[in-house]
Design an enzyme around this catalytic site. Structure first.
Site, PDB file in Angstrom:
ATOM      1  N   LYS A   1       4.534   8.766   9.078  1.00 60.78           N
ATOM      2  CA  LYS A   1       4.288   8.269  10.447  1.00 60.78           C
ATOM      3  C   LYS A   1       5.342   8.762  11.447  1.00 60.78           C
ATOM      4  O   LYS A   1       5.286   9.902  11.867  1.00 60.78           O
ATOM      5  CB  LYS A   1       4.144   6.762  10.443  1.00 60.78           C
ATOM      6  CG  LYS A   1       3.021   6.328   9.467  1.00 60.78           C
ATOM      7  CD  LYS A   1       2.415   5.010   9.784  1.00 60.78           C
ATOM      8  CE  LYS A   1       1.518   4.496   8.689  1.00 60.78           C
ATOM      9  NZ  LYS A   1       0.154   5.013   8.708  1.00 60.78           N
TER      10      LYS A   1
ATOM     11  N   TYR B   1       0.854  -1.190   0.000  1.00 62.53           N
ATOM     12  CA  TYR B   1       0.000   0.000   0.000  1.00 62.53           C
ATOM     13  C   TYR B   1       0.888   1.237   0.000  1.00 62.53           C
ATOM     14  O   TYR B   1       1.838   1.334   0.776  1.00 62.53           O
ATOM     15  CB  TYR B   1      -0.884  -0.005   1.250  1.00 62.53           C
ATOM     16  CG  TYR B   1      -1.831   1.172   1.332  1.00 62.53           C
ATOM     17  CD1 TYR B   1      -2.915   1.282   0.458  1.00 62.53           C
ATOM     18  CD2 TYR B   1      -1.658   2.166   2.296  1.00 62.53           C
ATOM     19  CE1 TYR B   1      -3.804   2.358   0.539  1.00 62.53           C
ATOM     20  CE2 TYR B   1      -2.534   3.235   2.387  1.00 62.53           C
ATOM     21  CZ  TYR B   1      -3.606   3.330   1.509  1.00 62.53           C
ATOM     22  OH  TYR B   1      -4.471   4.387   1.596  1.00 62.53           O
TER      23      TYR B   1
ATOM     24  N   ASP C   1       9.182   2.391   0.089  1.00 66.39           N
ATOM     25  CA  ASP C   1       8.153   3.069   0.865  1.00 66.39           C
ATOM     26  C   ASP C   1       8.375   2.677   2.320  1.00 66.39           C
ATOM     27  O   ASP C   1       7.990   1.590   2.759  1.00 66.39           O
ATOM     28  CB  ASP C   1       6.759   2.642   0.380  1.00 66.39           C
ATOM     29  CG  ASP C   1       5.653   3.364   1.120  1.00 66.39           C
ATOM     30  OD1 ASP C   1       5.884   3.795   2.271  1.00 66.39           O
ATOM     31  OD2 ASP C   1       4.555   3.496   0.559  1.00 66.39           O
TER      32      ASP C   1
HETATM   33  N1  HOZ Z   1      -3.346   3.555   5.966  1.00 62.23           N
HETATM   34  C1  HOZ Z   1      -3.422   3.373   7.372  1.00 62.23           C
HETATM   35  C2  HOZ Z   1      -3.116   1.985   7.749  1.00 62.23           C
HETATM   36  N2  HOZ Z   1      -2.013   1.396   7.138  1.00 62.23           N
HETATM   37  C3  HOZ Z   1      -4.771   3.705   7.933  1.00 62.23           C
HETATM   38  C4  HOZ Z   1      -4.810   5.096   8.333  1.00 62.23           C
HETATM   39  C5  HOZ Z   1      -5.938   5.432   9.277  1.00 62.23           C
HETATM   40  O1  HOZ Z   1      -7.035   4.936   9.122  1.00 62.23           O
HETATM   41  O2  HOZ Z   1      -5.703   6.209  10.181  1.00 62.23           O
END
Ligand code: HOZ
Length: 432
Positions: free
Chosen positions: A262, A139, A234
């Protein structure tokens, strides 16, 4: 239904600002967070949960760490956004470059999606090629070109892609199975001079947690170099979490470009793309690859990111790894004692598990795992006061704020929860 969820559903699609949070794949309704501190979040009903979501990995120090809170408060008192360069972004860029040898220059943006999108555009601009390889189950945010066979919420919802993404937008996206050297070789064989970049989560952490097979990242590096394509890591999840230099430091493989998010933003909206000056200078205003943002390099976010990076040293990573190991050992024991077939994985400080009889090394196997069992376990843990990701396609995040007591209490709850699990795909001892 809680009053907050009811109000949210009336005004926000699905009641959430990001799909996975809606509990769609585990059932039930999300708790609404009123506050958080250290390893714990407290919901609007006053229930406390020992939290392993930790802002999906952003809060490596735990929630509301005093050093971060103070840095943000001090920055806010000086103004929240200027639309002009600041010393904070220079200091954070320097801090990143000091820790990650492959990075000489950094461009800050506000989300991992933007950072990955910028990396792809930069790779295309720098190479003059169009195609980008991604891996099934990885992702890279929600920009059009990468919304094919994507992990995280797309996997959680069981979607092949997304409505609203045109065929044209994904025509240059080549999807290959993760952990398959044959797969990447076939992609290059099909278009030897056409691939601008290979974009990969070096440790796949949006289809559950899947470690790269031995030598896999090195093989990607070699094939990219052979064909003049850029290797893009990534590291939104792995960056500054697996160690100061993230997955590239852990595996000793140097990408051309890196995407961070993050941890680097300390729990505020900040992400970055970084790489050698020669490549990064293709970005405007030096080069002709355009990218911009009003809140890019936001002073609150850079202050938080810097505060967090300054707290992390080799000792912190060792401590975090010890905590992750304690949790993993405990979970394995709990699943084994309950006779629940589970694959528990730890990659450094990252933790994940599948209810599965077979080894999980790619998206196909991740999808074949028993996600209903994950949902049952999730709720059994939530009911006992332990919050994990509401999807088996995500990762578990231990923070530096989790104490041995927290971890042991989690394991004790997991023993009860595992025993109460309904029958699933199989039973038997958990495997490493
Ligand atoms: N893309 C995030 C998890 N890998 C989710 C982000 C969220 O819902 O805060």
């Amino acid at each position: 239904m809680s009053k907050w969820f009811e109000r949210a559903l009336a005004r926000i699609p699905g009641g959430v600002s990001s799909p996975v949070r809606a509990f769609g794949s585990v059932g039930g309704e999300p708790y609404f967070v009123a506050s958080a501190e250290g390893a714990y979040v407290t919901d609007t009903n006053g229930r406390r949960y020992c939290d392993y979501v930790q802002s999906w990995g952003a809060s490596i120090l735990g929630h509301a760490h005093p050093v971060v809170v103070e840095a943000v408060q001090r920055a806010a008192a000086r103004g929240t956004s200027y639309g002009a360069p600041t010393p904070g972004e220079v200091e954070l860029a320097e801090a990143i470059a000091e820790r990650v040898p492959s990075v000489e220059k950094v461009r800050f943006v506000s989300s991992g999606t933007e950072a990955a999108m910028t990396a792809v555009r930069l790779a295309r601009g720098a190479t003059g090629r169009s195609k980008v390889v991604k891996f099934a189950g990885c992702y890279h945010g929600h920009f059009d070109a990468m919304l094919v066979a994507a992990g995280s919420g797309v996997a959680t919802l069981g979607l092949p892609g997304s409505a609203g993404v045109t065929e044209g937008a994904v025509a240059d996206t080549v999807v290959v199975p993760y952990n398959s050297v044959e797969g990447i070789e076939a992609a290059f064989a099909a278009d030897p001079g056409g691939i601008a970049a290979v974009l990969v989560e070096p440790v796949a952490a949006n289809m559950g947690l899947v470690a790269p097979a031995d030598g896999y990242l090195a093989a990607l590096r070699a094939r990219c170099s052979e064909h003049g394509s850029l290797l893009v890591f990534d590291e939104v999840i792995t960056g500054f979490r697996l160690g100061p230099a993230g997955a590239q430091g852990r595996y000793g493989v140097t990408p051309d470009l890196s995407v961070f998010g993050k941890v680097v933003g300390g729990g505020l909206p900040l992400a970055a793309v970084g790489g050698p000056a020669e490549l990064m200078d293709h970005l405007a205003p030096v080069g002709d690859v355009y990218q911009a943002g009003t809140l890019s390099g936001n002073p609150l976010a850079t202050a938080a990111g810097l505060a967090v990076l300054n707290q992390l040293d080799e000792g912190s990573y060792a401590a975090l790894e010890t905590k992750a190991e304690r949790l993993v050992d405990g979970l394995r024991g709990a699943f084994d004692a309950a006779g629940a077939a589970a694959r528990v994985t730890r990659v450094g400080t990252l933790v994940g598990w599948y209810f599965s009889d077979t080894e999980v090394c790619d998206y196909e196997a991740a999808r074949a795992a028993d996600h209903r069992r994950y949902a049952a376990f999730f709720h059994a843990m939530l009911g006992r006061g332990f919050s994990f990701a509401p999807s088996g396609y995500e990762t578990t995040f231990v923070s530096l704020a989790h104490t041995e007591q927290d971890l042991d209490a989690t394991v004790a709850a997991a023993q009860e929860a595992a025993t109460a699990l309904p029958a699933g795909v199989g039973s038997g001892p958990s495997r490493r």
